[in-house]
Design an enzyme around this catalytic site. Structure first.
Site, PDB file in Angstrom:
ATOM      1  N   LEU A  10       0.865  -1.176   0.000  1.00 47.64           N
ATOM      2  CA  LEU A  10       0.000   0.000   0.000  1.00 47.64           C
ATOM      3  C   LEU A  10       0.899   1.223   0.000  1.00 47.64           C
ATOM      4  CD1 LEU A  10      -2.703  -0.886   2.701  1.00 47.64           C
ATOM      5  CD2 LEU A  10      -2.917  -1.081   0.224  1.00 47.64           C
ATOM      6  N   ASP A  11       0.461   2.277  -0.675  1.00 51.68           N
ATOM      7  CA  ASP A  11       1.219   3.519  -0.642  1.00 51.68           C
ATOM      8  C   ASP A  11       1.330   4.022   0.786  1.00 51.68           C
ATOM      9  OD1 ASP A  11       1.406   3.481  -3.408  1.00 51.68           O
ATOM     10  OD2 ASP A  11      -0.383   4.706  -3.684  1.00 51.68           O
ATOM     11  N   LYS A  12       2.345   4.815   1.038  1.00 50.16           N
ATOM     12  CA  LYS A  12       2.581   5.349   2.387  1.00 50.16           C
ATOM     13  C   LYS A  12       1.322   5.976   2.981  1.00 50.16           C
ATOM     14  CE  LYS A  12       5.003   9.127   4.714  1.00 50.16           C
ATOM     15  NZ  LYS A  12       5.887  10.305   4.537  1.00 50.16           N
TER      16      LYS A  12
END
Length: 336
Positions: A159-161
């Site tokens: 998942l993106d930050k």
């Protein structure tokens, strides 16, 4: 076949000095029969799983990998059974990032083979330039000893930050291989909530099937590409409208593929950037200072037992507060 878990190489901008070189570890290994004709970088990642493939590729480029006593420069070189490899594992910033760091993990499910964690917004999943510590990978290495024996500590997707929500993590090699196959075969259902700008302009259920690749005008972004363009990969997202008004809409998004920034890119292409997503045209509204994206649900068969699993994690307070202020309504009983 390309490794479906391969992470893009990151440039650290730093080099190991004389002291670091003196502390390097020399690792020798022989290529077993089952790795015959494998690419050198892929074989090394299998033989030395505690280090990332990109790090091992960099070691080859630096002349730190020897094949039968001679430097092995090319990551794509094919190895033969019985080949002797010697690797100088230098403590570069990236190598030093793969250390255990205890942290409070929000564990939704755990057994001997599998973990499901709720990743908060702001937590980086994997060490990379600018984020060499404090990542989910560091926390997993501290959480259980078996993580050190698995590529990327068992991380099978990212998942993106600034995306919150559910993530799968393998705890055994058996589970990891099975999860990689299941994700590639699209047997793992991943559902997201997205808070976007503007009144929804599409159908109530819309299938977005548009290829995604690197934005030719901005290498830090991805973009929808024309079908004939080079570098594009197939990407499909099913979007269901949950609520809409003049300023914003709430959407349920189902991933069929897992391209980098896929939901963010597809929705931006539709003219509905995520609230708070500055990279793709979103603005900060209603106190939401990160992208309005939450990985709400995971459905899959257990990678070892085959038992059906279904996990739901409702969005965190910042997401719910933004929904409330926007005038949108969220019903947790989302059909799916």
């Amino acid at each position: 076949m390309k490794d479906p878990l391969a992470f893009e190489a990151e440039e650290s901008g730093e080099e190991a000095g004389e002291d670091a070189s003196a502390a390097a570890e020399l690792r020798a290994c022989d290529v077993p029969a089952e790795l015959h004709r494998w690419r050198a970088d892929r074989a090394l990642a299998h033989l030395i799983p505690e280090f990332s493939r990109s790090y091992l590729q960099q070691l080859m480029a630096d002349g730190a990998v020897m094949l039968q006593g001679a430097p092995l420069w090319k990551a794509a070189s094919r190895l033969s059974a019985g080949d002797r490899l010697t690797v100088e594992l230098r403590p570069t910033p990236q190598a030093q990032a793969f250390v255990a760091q205890p942290m409070a993990l929000d564990v939704v499910f755990e057994d001997e083979h599998l973990m499901v964690v709720h990743k908060p917004a702001g937590l980086v999943v994997h060490p990379a330039a600018g984020h060499w510590s404090g990542t989910l990978l560091n926390g997993l290495l501290a959480h259980h000893p078996g993580a050190a024996t698995l590529p990327r500590a068992g991380i099978v997707h990212r998942l993106d930050k600034d995306t919150s929500g559910l993530m799968l993590v393998a705890k055994s090699r058996l589970a990891m291989d099975a999860l990689v196959r299941a994700i590639a075969a699209r047997d793992v259902q991943r559902d997201y909530l997205a808070l976007v700008h503007g009144a929804w302009k599409g159908a109530s259920v819309l299938d977005i099937d548009q290829p995604i690749g690197r934005d030719v005008h901005n290498r830090l972004r991805m973009a929808v590409l024309r079908p004939e363009a080079t570098g594009g990969k197939s990407a499909r997202t099913t979007v269901t409208l949950l609520d809409t008004q003049a300023q914003a809409s709430l959407l349920a998004c189902k991933l069929h593929t897992g391209r980098t920034h896929q939901i963010r890119v597809h929705l931006s292409w539709m003219g509905h950037s995520l609230v708070g997503d500055a990279v793709y045209g979103g603005l900060v509204l209603w106190g939401l200072t990160r992208q309005g994206l939450h990985a709400r649900r995971l459905r899959l068969d257990h990678p070892v037992s085959g038992a059906p699993l279904d996990f739901v994690c409702e969005p965190p307070a910042d997401f719910l507060d933004a929904l409330s202020q926007s005038g949108l309504h969220y019903n947790p009983a989302i059909p799916g």
